[in-house]
Design a protein around this motif. Sequence first.
Motif, short mmCIF file in Angstrom:
data_model
loop_
_atom_site.label_atom_id
_atom_site.label_comp_id
_atom_site.label_asym_id
_atom_site.label_seq_id
_atom_site.Cartn_x
_atom_site.Cartn_y
_atom_site.Cartn_z
N LEU A 215 0.83 -1.22 0.00
CA LEU A 215 0.00 0.00 0.00
C LEU A 215 0.85 1.26 0.00
O LEU A 215 0.36 2.35 0.27
N GLY B 137 -0.54 4.94 0.28
CA GLY B 137 -1.94 4.88 -0.09
C GLY B 137 -2.19 4.41 -1.50
O GLY B 137 -3.34 4.34 -1.94
N ARG C 175 -2.97 -5.68 0.41
CA ARG C 175 -4.18 -5.84 -0.39
C ARG C 175 -3.78 -6.38 -1.75
O ARG C 175 -2.71 -6.03 -2.28
N ASN D 258 -16.88 5.48 9.26
CA ASN D 258 -17.16 4.06 9.06
C ASN D 258 -18.67 3.82 9.12
O ASN D 258 -19.33 4.26 10.05
N HIS E 70 -16.17 -1.13 5.83
CA HIS E 70 -15.29 -0.07 5.35
C HIS E 70 -16.07 0.86 4.42
O HIS E 70 -17.19 0.55 4.01
N THR E 71 -15.46 1.96 4.06
CA THR E 71 -16.06 2.84 3.06
C THR E 71 -16.04 2.15 1.70
O THR E 71 -15.35 1.15 1.49
N GLN F 239 -12.55 1.79 0.22
CA GLN F 239 -11.75 0.76 0.88
C GLN F 239 -12.23 -0.64 0.51
O GLN F 239 -11.42 -1.54 0.33
#
Length: 325
Positions: free
Chosen positions: A84, A93, A125, A229, A315-316, A319
Amino acid sequence: MHHIHLRDLDVSRIGLGAMGMSQAYTGAGTDEAESIRTVHRALELGVSFIDTAEIYGPYTNEELLGRALKGRRDQVVLATKFGLVSHEGDGPGNQDSSPANIRTAVEGSLARLGTDHIDLYYQHRVDPNVPIEETAGAVGELIAEGKVRAFGLSEAGPDTIRRANAVTPVSAVQSEYSLFTRDPEARVLPALRELGIGFVPFSPLGRGFLTGTIRSTEGFDKDDFRRDNPRFTGDNFQHNLRLADEVKEVAAEAGATPAQVAIAWLLAQGDDIAPIPGTKRVTRLEENAAADALRLTPTQLDRLTNLPPAAGATHTKAQMKMMER
C-alpha cells in the motif's frame, strides 16, 4: 498462553495488533511510552505474535516497534505488510505489489524494525495490476535469501490464495473476522483449511464495539477513522449497539468482559485461528490476553453465533474495492 501453528509458524493464539498505537484511532501517537509498555507487557504474558505494516503512520508504527523490541526481537513472531506504498510511484496509499517495489519495501521495513528478517510478510491488499504469481514469486525469493520466513495475504479471496500458494506456500491469510463480521466463513475459511493455511482475524473486537464501552462517537478525535465508518453512523450505530449489549449479557453470565467473550468465541472457531486485537494500553492488553483461559459453554457459543448480522459495511466504498470479499 496457548500456541497454534500458521502452517510452520508457531504463534501465540492471541496476538497484538499495533496499528492503533500510531494511527486511525482516538489518541493514536500521543503516548509512545505507554505503547512500548504495552508491547513489553505482551511479551511477559506470552503474547508473542505482533502485527504492523509499513503504511501504518506511514512508517512510524514499524519504527515504534523497532524501538520497543530492541533487545527482545527473539521473543516475538513479527509480521508486517507491503503493497500500500508505491515507493517509486505515487507514495503511501497507492497499491504496488510489483517485485521491484517489494524489494524496496522489505529493506525499509527491516531497517525500521531493527531486524534482519521478517517472520511473516503479508501482501496488504491484492494488487489488480500485478499478477499474484509475480508477487508470490518475489516473496519466495526473499524467503530463500533469509529476509522473510513466511508469506501471507490480507483480504484475499480463494482464487488468489490458491494461485499464490501454488507459487510460494502461504502461511497465513489475514482478514476482518469477528462476531460482527462473518464474511470469511463462507468462502475463505474452507479454502484455508483445505490448503493448510492459518487464519489471522483483524478487528476481532469490531473496532471497539464489542468491548461494550462505546455508547457514542462524540468522544472520537476528528481524525478517528470510525467517524466515517458505516457501522458507526446513523441507524447502523444504534442497531450495532443492541448487538453489543447482547454480548455484554453473555459476558455477565460467563463472569468475563465483553471483549474476552468476543475473543473466546473466535478462538472456539478452530485451532488454526490467531486473532490480533489491537490496543495501545497495558490494561486492555491484559484483558484481551486473559481470554485465552475463557471457555464458553455450548449454549453461550450458540447464542453468540446466532446473533443477527451487524448493520453497515465494514469499510467505506473506496476501501471495500481493495478487498476480495
